[in-house]
Design a protein around this motif. Structure first.
Motif, PDB file in Angstrom:
ATOM      1  N   VAL A 192      38.437 117.423  71.120  1.00  0.00           N
ATOM      2  CA  VAL A 192      39.093 118.096  69.991  1.00  0.00           C
ATOM      3  C   VAL A 192      38.665 119.558  69.882  1.00  0.00           C
ATOM      4  N   GLY A 193      37.965 120.078  70.874  1.00  0.00           N
ATOM      5  CA  GLY A 193      37.588 121.492  70.874  1.00  0.00           C
ATOM      6  C   GLY A 193      36.511 121.853  69.879  1.00  0.00           C
ATOM      7  N   MET A 194      35.559 120.930  69.622  1.00  0.00           N
ATOM      8  CA  MET A 194      34.518 121.192  68.628  1.00  0.00           C
ATOM      9  C   MET A 194      33.146 121.457  69.233  1.00  0.00           C
ATOM     10  N   ARG A 195      33.002 121.448  70.547  1.00  0.00           N
ATOM     11  CA  ARG A 195      31.685 121.643  71.144  1.00  0.00           C
ATOM     12  C   ARG A 195      31.078 122.981  70.710  1.00  0.00           C
ATOM     13  N   GLY A 196      31.836 124.051  70.830  1.00  0.00           N
ATOM     14  CA  GLY A 196      31.308 125.369  70.492  1.00  0.00           C
ATOM     15  C   GLY A 196      30.835 125.453  69.056  1.00  0.00           C
ATOM     16  N   ALA A 197      31.618 124.904  68.119  1.00  0.00           N
ATOM     17  CA  ALA A 197      31.251 124.965  66.694  1.00  0.00           C
ATOM     18  C   ALA A 197      29.968 124.191  66.427  1.00  0.00           C
ATOM     19  N   ILE A 198      29.809 123.028  67.075  1.00  0.00           N
ATOM     20  CA  ILE A 198      28.597 122.233  66.860  1.00  0.00           C
ATOM     21  C   ILE A 198      27.391 122.900  67.513  1.00  0.00           C
ATOM     22  N   GLU A 199      27.562 123.485  68.700  1.00  0.00           N
ATOM     23  CA  GLU A 199      26.441 124.153  69.374  1.00  0.00           C
ATOM     24  C   GLU A 199      25.951 125.361  68.591  1.00  0.00           C
ATOM     25  N   GLU A 200      26.824 125.977  67.795  1.00  0.00           N
ATOM     26  CA  GLU A 200      26.426 127.146  67.014  1.00  0.00           C
ATOM     27  C   GLU A 200      25.652 126.773  65.746  1.00  0.00           C
ATOM     28  N   LEU A 201      25.670 125.490  65.363  1.00  0.00           N
ATOM     29  CA  LEU A 201      24.919 125.062  64.184  1.00  0.00           C
ATOM     30  C   LEU A 201      23.428 125.171  64.460  1.00  0.00           C
ATOM     31  N   PRO A 202      22.594 125.389  63.439  1.00  0.00           N
ATOM     32  CA  PRO A 202      21.146 125.597  63.665  1.00  0.00           C
ATOM     33  C   PRO A 202      20.477 124.470  64.444  1.00  0.00           C
ATOM     34  N   GLY A 203      20.869 123.239  64.175  1.00  0.00           N
ATOM     35  CA  GLY A 203      20.244 122.118  64.859  1.00  0.00           C
ATOM     36  C   GLY A 203      21.166 121.385  65.796  1.00  0.00           C
ATOM     37  N   GLY A 204      22.293 121.970  66.133  1.00  0.00           N
ATOM     38  CA  GLY A 204      23.241 121.292  67.009  1.00  0.00           C
ATOM     39  C   GLY A 204      23.678 119.964  66.423  1.00  0.00           C
ATOM     40  N   LEU A 205      23.620 118.911  67.220  1.00  0.00           N
ATOM     41  CA  LEU A 205      24.023 117.583  66.743  1.00  0.00           C
ATOM     42  C   LEU A 205      23.115 117.059  65.639  1.00  0.00           C
ATOM     43  N   ASP A 206      21.927 117.612  65.504  1.00  0.00           N
ATOM     44  CA  ASP A 206      20.982 117.154  64.476  1.00  0.00           C
ATOM     45  C   ASP A 206      21.160 117.893  63.148  1.00  0.00           C
ATOM     46  N   THR A 207      22.135 118.779  63.051  1.00  0.00           N
ATOM     47  CA  THR A 207      22.354 119.535  61.815  1.00  0.00           C
ATOM     48  C   THR A 207      22.967 118.646  60.752  1.00  0.00           C
ATOM     49  N   LEU A 208      22.392 118.693  59.548  1.00  0.00           N
ATOM     50  CA  LEU A 208      22.933 117.947  58.416  1.00  0.00           C
ATOM     51  C   LEU A 208      24.177 118.659  57.890  1.00  0.00           C
ATOM     52  N   LEU A 209      25.288 117.959  57.825  1.00  0.00           N
ATOM     53  CA  LEU A 209      26.541 118.561  57.367  1.00  0.00           C
ATOM     54  C   LEU A 209      26.715 118.328  55.872  1.00  0.00           C
ATOM     55  N   ALA A 210      25.895 119.015  55.102  1.00  0.00           N
ATOM     56  CA  ALA A 210      25.953 118.934  53.640  1.00  0.00           C
ATOM     57  C   ALA A 210      25.316 120.195  53.089  1.00  0.00           C
ATOM     58  N   ARG A 211      26.148 121.150  52.740  1.00  0.00           N
ATOM     59  CA  ARG A 211      25.638 122.440  52.280  1.00  0.00           C
ATOM     60  C   ARG A 211      24.817 122.293  51.003  1.00  0.00           C
ATOM     61  N   GLU A 212      25.107 121.219  50.213  1.00  0.00           N
ATOM     62  CA  GLU A 212      24.417 121.048  48.938  1.00  0.00           C
ATOM     63  C   GLU A 212      22.939 120.702  49.116  1.00  0.00           C
ATOM     64  N   LEU A 213      22.558 120.221  50.294  1.00  0.00           N
ATOM     65  CA  LEU A 213      21.184 119.807  50.533  1.00  0.00           C
ATOM     66  C   LEU A 213      20.448 120.870  51.339  1.00  0.00           C
ATOM     67  N   PHE A 214      19.135 120.962  51.126  1.00  0.00           N
ATOM     68  CA  PHE A 214      18.333 121.977  51.804  1.00  0.00           C
ATOM     69  C   PHE A 214      18.411 121.776  53.317  1.00  0.00           C
ATOM     70  N   GLY A 215      18.709 122.853  54.027  1.00  0.00           N
ATOM     71  CA  GLY A 215      18.807 122.780  55.482  1.00  0.00           C
ATOM     72  C   GLY A 215      20.160 122.334  55.981  1.00  0.00           C
ATOM     73  N   GLY A 216      21.090 122.038  55.074  1.00  0.00           N
ATOM     74  CA  GLY A 216      22.407 121.578  55.486  1.00  0.00           C
ATOM     75  C   GLY A 216      23.371 122.725  55.728  1.00  0.00           C
ATOM     76  N   CYS A 217      24.405 122.445  56.514  1.00  0.00           N
ATOM     77  CA  CYS A 217      25.438 123.434  56.807  1.00  0.00           C
ATOM     78  C   CYS A 217      26.800 122.857  56.448  1.00  0.00           C
ATOM     79  N   GLU A 218      27.793 123.722  56.338  1.00  0.00           N
ATOM     80  CA  GLU A 218      29.141 123.309  55.989  1.00  0.00           C
ATOM     81  C   GLU A 218      30.105 123.710  57.093  1.00  0.00           C
ATOM     82  N   LEU A 219      31.144 122.902  57.276  1.00  0.00           N
ATOM     83  CA  LEU A 219      32.212 123.218  58.213  1.00  0.00           C
ATOM     84  C   LEU A 219      33.451 123.643  57.431  1.00  0.00           C
ATOM     85  N   SER A 220      34.368 124.288  58.108  1.00  0.00           N
ATOM     86  CA  SER A 220      35.641 124.626  57.472  1.00  0.00           C
ATOM     87  C   SER A 220      36.508 123.373  57.399  1.00  0.00           C
ATOM     88  N   GLY A 221      37.600 123.459  56.627  1.00  0.00           N
ATOM     89  CA  GLY A 221      38.482 122.301  56.491  1.00  0.00           C
ATOM     90  C   GLY A 221      39.048 121.838  57.824  1.00  0.00           C
TER      91      GLY A 221
END
Length: 634
Positions: free
Chosen positions: A506-535
């Motif tokens: 689905v063309g998401m490798r680049g977006a995930i690799e750019e996250l601070p922790g890659g696959l280990d990044t928490l996808l929840a901006r509300e929590l400390f250390g978490g990140c958010e994705l676009s819609g």
């Protein structure tokens, strides 16, 4: 002569003031599913519930931690024995203390009894501490067990149950039962400890004089009655506020979550939402405050009656001592026994009322779990085929509760492996409902759906859903790591290769690799250390989740509605690449995307009106051609 255009005269009339927001609608927890269990309950009925609550609490605690329960029982016996020993040896110690002779001699004579009293008091304190330890072992697991049972019951019930009238209200009431279960063991422990102390002290008083104990009981009975009646009023208020509290909690989340903050602010909703929230809260508070005078009357009446009988108890004790019917040592022991009995009876009343109160909420929880059990899937034990080759929908009908017409009305359709089928139609035409019937989320009211001849109404639903992949229109954005958002508890290997394959699709490798922790990044901006994705990125991730499963049946409901052109192309290419091994259904309003399909099914008012390849329908003059023309004319 060329005319001269005169400038328009500005309107000078004042803008009318905005209308005040309307109050929230009345929300009541009532109807067929919701019935106040106290509506017809008598005082005797309420009091008779305590033994069953105690037995149920013991049974639940026994199933949680048997050793802790045994420890609690031993501690209760030690507390009772300690109280009995202290009172018995108090009478022994009082004989020399109140006798004649030098003070030193009297104290020496009383010393052995005083040592026994001190040891008994120490044993009682140790037993009480051990009781707290045992409660600390039982309560967390018991509460977690109740909470997990509720979550599991809701997750496993029929999806159609959510449309049942009052289902959400009953669930909210059941949540209160989980909350109250935290105090259940503690209240039961203190209740039984108080009961043991009361019986012990009451036995001593009865031995001293038969009049003492009945008078003491009469002094506390009004307080007990008042506590039970107060619990009834409190629960009635809770019951009346269930509907308002449920909606207020929902509105609180929608108003304060960062996910919808742009819509709230840019549309000027803040003022109205705050008005709405205050109005609901005010209505809840008014019901609570209305109950306050009733509570006051109950407390004043019970306290007055209890005070009269308590004065009578002390007067009787004084009369017995003055008239010589009991000696001074016995009278002094009676004073200690009365104080012990009063404290024990007060604790008995307090924790007995708390147990009764808790029983009401636990009854709500039990009632909801019973309802969910009734609605749980009972479809049979057949196993769905591992690689389904053909799905048939035969004259299927499904109607939502409270609706006048079916969402799916006598639909027949055949789907085959290797085929991509697009389902299109206007809003409310039954597209999503049809996919729920095909996956067995809903069961047809009439007709049937079969996978290679296996009727879904007779199949184990877990075997059906293990073979499906669904990207719903409203997909979840799980507050988990990126990896779990793809695998979601279904890892196929210990390495991340299949995860990256799904993301590449689905063309998401680049977006995930750019996250601070890659696959280990928490996808929840509300929590400390978490990140958010676009819609659009979230939607790609949801598609990768379904593709990762490699299911025999893949359904995507508006899979590219939030994506850019590149993301849309990636997903459509992925569908074509995997189509040979599965049955693929795409529900979409973007009619140009249906070119990827081998066949298009057009729905209107719950029925299939057309089906065929893109070119045939595009020039067929039917609903598809009309919708396609409208989409190009925008």
């Amino acid at each position: 002569m060329v005319g001269v255009t005169k400038p328009l005269t500005p309107v000078t009339s004042a803008t009318p003031p905005p209308l005040p927001p309307p109050p929230p609608a009345e929300l009541k927890f009532e109807g067929n599913p919701g019935k106040n269990p106290l509506g017809e309950a008598s005082f005797r009925d309420m009091c008779s519930r305590l033994p069953s609550v105690l037995a149920r609490t013991t049974r639940m605690a026994w199933e949680t931690d048997r050793r802790a329960v045994l420890l609690l029982l031993v501690c209760q016996l030690l507390v009772g024995a300690g109280a009995a020993v202290q009172l018995a040896f108090t009478a022994t110690a009082m004989q020399p203390v109140l006798g004649s002779g030098p003070a030193a001699g009297r104290l020496r004579a009383a010393l052995p009894a005083l040592v026994v009293i001190a040891v008994a008091a120490a044993v009682t304190r140790v037993a009480t501490a051990l009781s707290s330890y045992a409660d600390g072992r039982i309560t967390p697991r018991l509460t977690t067990g109740a909470d997990t049972a509720l979550v599991e019951a809701v997750c496993r019930t029929e999806a159609a149950a959510y449309a049942e009238p009052g289902f959400a209200d009953r669930q909210e009431a059941a949540e209160m039962g989980v909350t109250r279960s935290r105090m259940m063991v503690q209240d039961a422990t203190r209740f039984t400890a108080a009961l043991v102390r009361m019986v012990t002290a009451g036995g001593v008083l009865s031995v001293l004089h038969p009049l003492m104990f009945p008078l003491l009981v009469l002094a506390v009975v009004p307080a007990g009655a008042g506590a039970v009646l107060s619990a009834r009023v409190t629960y009635e208020t809770h019951y009346a506020n269930v509907g308002d509290r449920t909606v207020r909690q929902m509105m609180r989340w929608w108003s304060t979550t960062p996910k919808y903050s742009d819509e709230v602010r840019a549309n000027g909703m803040t003022g109205y939402l705050l008005h709405w929230y205050r109005a609901l809260s005010g209505r809840i508070d008014r019901r609570t405050l209305t109950a306050a005078p009733r509570m006051l009357r109950i407390v004043l009446t019970s306290s007055a009656l209890g005070g009269v009988f308590l004065v009578g108890t002390w007067a009787t004790l004084a009369w017995l001592a003055v008239t010589g019917r009991v000696d001074l040592a016995a009278a002094a022991t009676a004073v200690v026994a009365v104080q012990t009995s009063l404290a024990a009876l007060s604790q008995l009343v307090i924790h007995g009322a708390a147990m009764f109160h808790t029983s009401l909420y636990l009854a709500d929880m039990r009632s909801f779990l019973d309802l969910v059990q009734e609605l749980a899937p009972r479809r049979g034990e057949l196993t769905a085929p591992a690689r389904v080759a053909e799905i048939r929908v035969d004259e299927a009908v499904y109607q939502y509760p409270g609706k006048e017409s079916p969402a799916v009305d006598h639909v027949s359709l055949t789907l085959r492996r290797g085929e991509i089928v697009a389902v299109v139609g206007e809003n409310g035409s039954g597209k999503s409902t049809l996919t729920r019937l095909i996956t067995g989320i809903y069961l047809a009211d009439k007709g049937r759906v079969t996978w290679d001849g296996v009727d879904l109404a007779r199949a184990d639903p877990d075997t059906v859903w293990a073979r499906t992949g669904l990207v719903p229109q409203n997909f979840a954005q799980w507050p988990l790591r990126a990896r779990e958002n793809v695998t979601l508890g279904q890892p196929r290997t210990v390495d991340d290769g299949p995860v990256w394959d799904a993301l590449d699709t689905v063309g998401m490798r680049g977006a995930i690799e750019e996250l601070p922790g890659g696959l280990d990044t928490l996808l929840a901006r509300e929590l400390f250390g978490g990140c958010e994705l676009s819609g659009g990125q979230w939607q790609r991730l949801a598609c990768s989740r379904a593709l990762y499963r490699r299911p025999p049946l893949l359904i995507l409901d508006e899979p590219t509605s939030q994506m850019d052109v590149r993301g849309e192309r990636d997903v459509l290419d992925a569908l074509k690449a995997t189509a040979a091994d599965q049955i693929t259904i795409v529900v979409t309003h973007q009619l140009e995307n249906t070119k990827v399909a081998d066949r298009i099914v057009v729905m209107r008012h719950g029925r299939i009106t057309e089906q065929g390849p893109y070119e045939e329908l595009a020039h067929g003059g039917g609903l598809f051609a009309e919708l396609l023309a409208l989409s190009k004319d925008r």
